[in-house]
Design an enzyme around this catalytic site. Structure first.
Site, PDB file in Angstrom:
ATOM      1  N   ASN A  18      42.902  39.310  33.006  1.00  0.00           N
ATOM      2  CA  ASN A  18      41.537  38.900  32.664  1.00  0.00           C
ATOM      3  C   ASN A  18      40.579  39.964  33.203  1.00  0.00           C
ATOM      4  O   ASN A  18      40.357  40.048  34.405  1.00  0.00           O
ATOM      5  CB  ASN A  18      41.256  37.529  33.309  1.00  0.00           C
ATOM      6  CG  ASN A  18      39.828  37.069  33.097  1.00  0.00           C
ATOM      7  OD1 ASN A  18      39.061  37.693  32.357  1.00  0.00           O
ATOM      8  ND2 ASN A  18      39.455  35.978  33.754  1.00  0.00           N
ATOM      9  N   TRP A  19      40.043  40.762  32.277  1.00  0.00           N
ATOM     10  CA  TRP A  19      39.172  41.871  32.706  1.00  0.00           C
ATOM     11  C   TRP A  19      37.792  41.366  33.113  1.00  0.00           C
ATOM     12  O   TRP A  19      36.980  42.124  33.609  1.00  0.00           O
ATOM     13  CB  TRP A  19      39.042  42.902  31.584  1.00  0.00           C
ATOM     14  CG  TRP A  19      40.328  43.630  31.249  1.00  0.00           C
ATOM     15  CD1 TRP A  19      41.557  43.446  31.838  1.00  0.00           C
ATOM     16  CD2 TRP A  19      40.518  44.653  30.259  1.00  0.00           C
ATOM     17  NE1 TRP A  19      42.485  44.283  31.273  1.00  0.00           N
ATOM     18  CE2 TRP A  19      41.882  45.044  30.297  1.00  0.00           C
ATOM     19  CE3 TRP A  19      39.675  45.281  29.337  1.00  0.00           C
ATOM     20  CZ2 TRP A  19      42.407  46.028  29.456  1.00  0.00           C
ATOM     21  CZ3 TRP A  19      40.208  46.260  28.494  1.00  0.00           C
ATOM     22  CH2 TRP A  19      41.553  46.631  28.564  1.00  0.00           C
ATOM     23  N   LYS A  20      37.495  40.113  32.856  1.00  0.00           N
ATOM     24  CA  LYS A  20      36.177  39.521  33.152  1.00  0.00           C
ATOM     25  C   LYS A  20      35.082  40.416  32.542  1.00  0.00           C
ATOM     26  O   LYS A  20      35.299  40.988  31.478  1.00  0.00           O
ATOM     27  CB  LYS A  20      36.020  39.296  34.661  1.00  0.00           C
ATOM     28  CG  LYS A  20      37.195  38.474  35.225  1.00  0.00           C
ATOM     29  CD  LYS A  20      36.952  37.923  36.593  1.00  0.00           C
ATOM     30  CE  LYS A  20      38.156  37.109  37.033  1.00  0.00           C
ATOM     31  NZ  LYS A  20      37.974  36.439  38.305  1.00  0.00           N
ATOM     32  N   HIS A 110      37.818  28.841  32.321  1.00  0.00           N
ATOM     33  CA  HIS A 110      37.938  29.598  33.572  1.00  0.00           C
ATOM     34  C   HIS A 110      36.909  29.038  34.559  1.00  0.00           C
ATOM     35  O   HIS A 110      35.817  28.643  34.163  1.00  0.00           O
ATOM     36  CB  HIS A 110      37.694  31.091  33.310  1.00  0.00           C
ATOM     37  CG  HIS A 110      38.032  31.930  34.491  1.00  0.00           C
ATOM     38  ND1 HIS A 110      37.190  32.040  35.578  1.00  0.00           N
ATOM     39  CD2 HIS A 110      39.138  32.651  34.796  1.00  0.00           C
ATOM     40  CE1 HIS A 110      37.763  32.815  36.493  1.00  0.00           C
ATOM     41  NE2 HIS A 110      38.950  33.198  36.036  1.00  0.00           N
ATOM     42  N   GLU A 112      34.918  30.356  36.437  1.00  0.00           N
ATOM     43  CA  GLU A 112      33.594  31.010  36.385  1.00  0.00           C
ATOM     44  C   GLU A 112      32.764  30.437  35.238  1.00  0.00           C
ATOM     45  O   GLU A 112      31.536  30.373  35.326  1.00  0.00           O
ATOM     46  CB  GLU A 112      33.777  32.536  36.274  1.00  0.00           C
ATOM     47  CG  GLU A 112      34.248  33.109  37.612  1.00  0.00           C
ATOM     48  CD  GLU A 112      35.169  34.321  37.515  1.00  0.00           C
ATOM     49  OE1 GLU A 112      35.203  34.971  36.463  1.00  0.00           O
ATOM     50  OE2 GLU A 112      35.860  34.605  38.518  1.00  0.00           O
ATOM     51  N   GLU A 182      44.485  28.030  38.676  1.00  0.00           N
ATOM     52  CA  GLU A 182      43.747  29.016  39.459  1.00  0.00           C
ATOM     53  C   GLU A 182      42.905  28.294  40.505  1.00  0.00           C
ATOM     54  O   GLU A 182      41.785  27.850  40.197  1.00  0.00           O
ATOM     55  CB  GLU A 182      42.822  29.832  38.552  1.00  0.00           C
ATOM     56  CG  GLU A 182      43.529  30.656  37.515  1.00  0.00           C
ATOM     57  CD  GLU A 182      42.712  31.882  37.103  1.00  0.00           C
ATOM     58  OE1 GLU A 182      43.254  32.983  37.206  1.00  0.00           O
ATOM     59  OE2 GLU A 182      41.546  31.733  36.723  1.00  0.00           O
ATOM     60  N   GLY A 188      39.464  36.197  43.606  1.00  0.00           N
ATOM     61  CA  GLY A 188      38.657  37.330  44.065  1.00  0.00           C
ATOM     62  C   GLY A 188      38.414  37.334  45.556  1.00  0.00           C
ATOM     63  O   GLY A 188      37.547  38.064  46.049  1.00  0.00           O
ATOM     64  N   SER A 228      43.956  36.237  43.182  1.00  0.00           N
ATOM     65  CA  SER A 228      44.316  37.337  44.092  1.00  0.00           C
ATOM     66  C   SER A 228      45.771  37.794  43.946  1.00  0.00           C
ATOM     67  O   SER A 228      46.415  38.151  44.927  1.00  0.00           O
ATOM     68  CB  SER A 228      44.014  36.954  45.550  1.00  0.00           C
ATOM     69  OG  SER A 228      42.627  36.747  45.723  1.00  0.00           O
ATOM     70  N   GLY A 249      43.084  38.960  37.796  1.00  0.00           N
ATOM     71  CA  GLY A 249      41.733  39.471  37.611  1.00  0.00           C
ATOM     72  C   GLY A 249      41.647  40.926  38.055  1.00  0.00           C
ATOM     73  O   GLY A 249      42.055  41.847  37.341  1.00  0.00           O
ATOM     74  N   GLY A 250      41.172  41.140  39.276  1.00  0.00           N
ATOM     75  CA  GLY A 250      40.894  42.492  39.789  1.00  0.00           C
ATOM     76  C   GLY A 250      42.037  43.482  39.577  1.00  0.00           C
ATOM     77  O   GLY A 250      41.807  44.622  39.136  1.00  0.00           O
TER      78      GLY A 250
HETATM   79  P1  13P Z   1      41.525  37.787  40.929  1.00  0.00           P
HETATM   80  O1  13P Z   1      42.928  38.189  40.568  1.00  0.00           O
HETATM   81  O2  13P Z   1      40.567  38.951  40.981  1.00  0.00           O
HETATM   82  O3  13P Z   1      41.496  36.936  42.158  1.00  0.00           O
HETATM   83  O4  13P Z   1      40.982  36.865  39.730  1.00  0.00           O
HETATM   84  C1  13P Z   1      41.767  35.801  39.305  1.00  0.00           C
HETATM   85  C2  13P Z   1      41.182  35.281  38.062  1.00  0.00           C
HETATM   86  O5  13P Z   1      40.123  34.680  38.069  1.00  0.00           O
HETATM   87  C3  13P Z   1      41.920  35.521  36.804  1.00  0.00           C
HETATM   88  O6  13P Z   1      41.389  34.772  35.768  1.00  0.00           O
END
Ligand code: 13P
Length: 274
Positions: A18-20, A110, A112, A182, A188, A228, A249-250
């Site tokens: 997920n590149w957000k 998600h 967010e 999640e 994050g 993470s 994510g990251g």
């Molecule tokens: P991180 O891997 O940066 O913690 O993000 C997880 C995430 O929200 C994937 O959708």
């Protein structure tokens, strides 16, 4: 009901990035090319492990064109979808547009989006159904915040989100679901849920799918962990029998790191029938 996977499991592991809101279409092209190289160097076998990327909307068509033109063995998806198919919904993106691009998946709910955009379970259920109307597989994200985890109500909370999200689905649709657990406190933050935490929640989700639908749905729906995930913790999580992949994510923004995570998924040893 047996909840664990085995060698005859129809569940192909899914490593999803997920590149957000990162990577414009120029940066996204570069990242995808590096990812394709890194996966090829790592001898990634797409028959065994599926890798998917979820770029921002403005990057998605460039990424999808590259996947198609270069014949890359990668799947793609949007990060959100409208509950409606078309019309006066400024700023929204229809599942039919995603389907036309060749997307296979879309993230729904998600944390967010739930938090920043106040997306309710009802809206998310409508989004899940909108995705299926256009043959897109929703990746329904569920999981608790820190306060809920601290009170010990995390399983109940997560299963409530699950039930609301999948309400009214046919068994056929439910069997193709991807659910991403999640925990919000692990996103994050560098705090990763332990492999046993991930396994326990995925076991609970699988059992709930069995109750809501049937044993076939429970056996075929894919369950991911997210929060993470890095190359140095992915193996232990992916080794858990009810965890069928990860939502990253990251670490998905670094091609080599993400390819390493994809390489952490090992062939599973057969579990004798009980
Ligand atoms: P991180 O891997 O940066 O913690 O993000 C997880 C995430 O929200 C994937 O959708």
């Amino acid at each position: 009901m047996t909840t664990s996977t085995n060698s005859s499991s129809p569940r192909k592991p899914l490593i999803a990035g997920n590149w957000k809101m990162n990577m414009d279409h120029v940066q996204g092209t570069d990242l995808l090319q590096h990812l394709a190289e890194a996966l090829s160097e790592a001898k990634h076998d797409p028959e065994r492990v599926e890798v998917a990327v979820f770029p921002p909307f403005t990057t998605l068509s460039t990424v999808q064109a590259l996947i198609q033109d270069d014949g890359l063995n990668l799947s793609s998806g949007g990060q959100d979808v409208s509950p409606f198919d078309s019309g006066a919904y400024t700023g929204d993106t229809s599942a039919q547009f995603l389907a036309k691009l060749g997307c296979k998946y879309v993230l729904v709910g998600h944390s967010e989006r739930r938090t920043i955009h106040n997306e309710t379970d009802d809206i998310l259920n409508a989004k899940v159904k909108a995705a299926y109307r256009h043959s897109i597989v929703p990746v329904l994200c569920v999981g608790e915040g820190l306060e809920i985890r601290q009170t010990g109500a995390h399983v109940g909370h997560t299963l409530t989100q699950l039930r609301a999200g999948v309400e009214g689905l046919t068994k056929e649709h439910a069997s193709r679901l991807v659910i991403a657990y999640e925990p919000v406190w692990a996103i994050g933050t560098g705090e990763v849920a332990g492999p046993q935490d991930a396994q326990d929640m995925c076991t609970a989700i699988r059992a709930e799918l069995g109750e809501l639908f049937d044993a076939d749905v429970a056996a075929t729906a894919r369950l991911l962990y997210g929060g993470s995930v890095k190359a140095n913790n992915a193996s232990a999580i992916l080794n858990e029998p009810d965890v069928d992949g990860v939502l990253v994510g990251g670490a998905s923004l670094e091609a080599a790191e993400f390819a390493k995570i994809a390489g952490c998924e090992q062939p599973r040893t057969p579990v004798p029938a009980s």
